[in-house]
Design a protein around this motif. Sequence first.
Motif, short mmCIF file in Angstrom:
data_model
loop_
_atom_site.label_atom_id
_atom_site.label_comp_id
_atom_site.label_asym_id
_atom_site.label_seq_id
_atom_site.Cartn_x
_atom_site.Cartn_y
_atom_site.Cartn_z
N MET A 48 72.30 71.44 -11.81
CA MET A 48 72.23 71.43 -10.31
C MET A 48 73.31 70.51 -9.81
SD MET A 48 71.37 69.55 -7.81
CE MET A 48 69.91 68.53 -7.73
N CYS A 68 66.12 70.08 -1.85
CA CYS A 68 65.48 69.09 -1.81
C CYS A 68 66.12 68.00 -2.80
CB CYS A 68 64.15 69.38 -2.44
SG CYS A 68 64.29 69.79 -4.35
N GLY A 121 66.87 68.09 -5.92
CA GLY A 121 66.52 68.04 -7.33
C GLY A 121 65.01 67.47 -7.55
N ALA A 167 61.14 70.85 -5.64
CA ALA A 167 60.51 71.06 -4.30
C ALA A 167 61.02 72.19 -3.14
CB ALA A 167 60.10 69.87 -3.38
N CYS A 168 62.24 73.15 -3.82
CA CYS A 168 62.84 73.94 -2.78
C CYS A 168 63.19 75.38 -3.45
CB CYS A 168 63.96 73.06 -2.32
SG CYS A 168 65.37 73.19 -3.41
N ALA A 169 63.35 75.33 -4.45
CA ALA A 169 63.82 76.75 -5.41
C ALA A 169 65.04 77.11 -4.84
CB ALA A 169 62.74 77.59 -5.18
N CYS A 226 67.84 76.12 -5.84
CA CYS A 226 68.98 75.79 -7.00
C CYS A 226 68.65 76.82 -7.98
CB CYS A 226 68.67 74.58 -7.61
SG CYS A 226 67.14 73.95 -8.16
N LEU A 280 65.10 76.56 -12.59
CA LEU A 280 65.72 75.67 -11.44
C LEU A 280 66.54 74.78 -11.95
CD1 LEU A 280 62.25 75.25 -9.31
CD2 LEU A 280 63.97 76.83 -8.90
N CYS A 322 67.92 72.19 -11.25
CA CYS A 322 67.73 70.57 -11.01
C CYS A 322 66.73 70.27 -12.44
CB CYS A 322 67.12 70.21 -9.88
SG CYS A 322 65.50 70.72 -9.44
FE1 FES Z 1 65.06 71.67 -5.14
FE2 FES Z 1 65.99 72.24 -7.40
S1 FES Z 1 67.16 71.06 -5.84
S2 FES Z 1 64.04 72.71 -6.57
#
Ligand code: FES
Length: 106
Positions: free
Chosen positions: A25, A40, A42, A45-47, A49, A84, A86
């Motif tokens: 990421m 987020c 890395g 917490a967002c998905a 990436c 993901l 990250c």
């Molecule tokens: Fe948010 Fe990977 S940057 S889950």
Amino acid sequence: MLKLKFIGNDDTVYDLEVQDGSTVMENAVRNGVPGIEAECGGACACATCHVYVDEAWTEKVGEPEPMEEDMLDFAVDVRANSRLSCQITMSAELDGLTVRVPDSQG
Ligand code: FES
């Protein structure tokens, strides 16, 4: 330096030279690969990436940890090779890794 290849969802190829220990990421963001928002930063917490790992690399990259698995539920069009980015750390083992940006992103 290690090689990391991103294939954009318009098939643009990004051949990157990256540092051992950096995440997939981070390298996408640093090099402006479209579609990897990484909202987020890395923290898993967002998905945003989400990537598809090239079939030739899925074994080496391995399976997501349970926390990543849970977060992948929030990604669109999740496949067996979804990860993901990250949560993938570059190492000599992953030199030459290829990942694809999902169509739904970017
Ligand atoms: Fe948010 Fe990977 S940057 S889950």
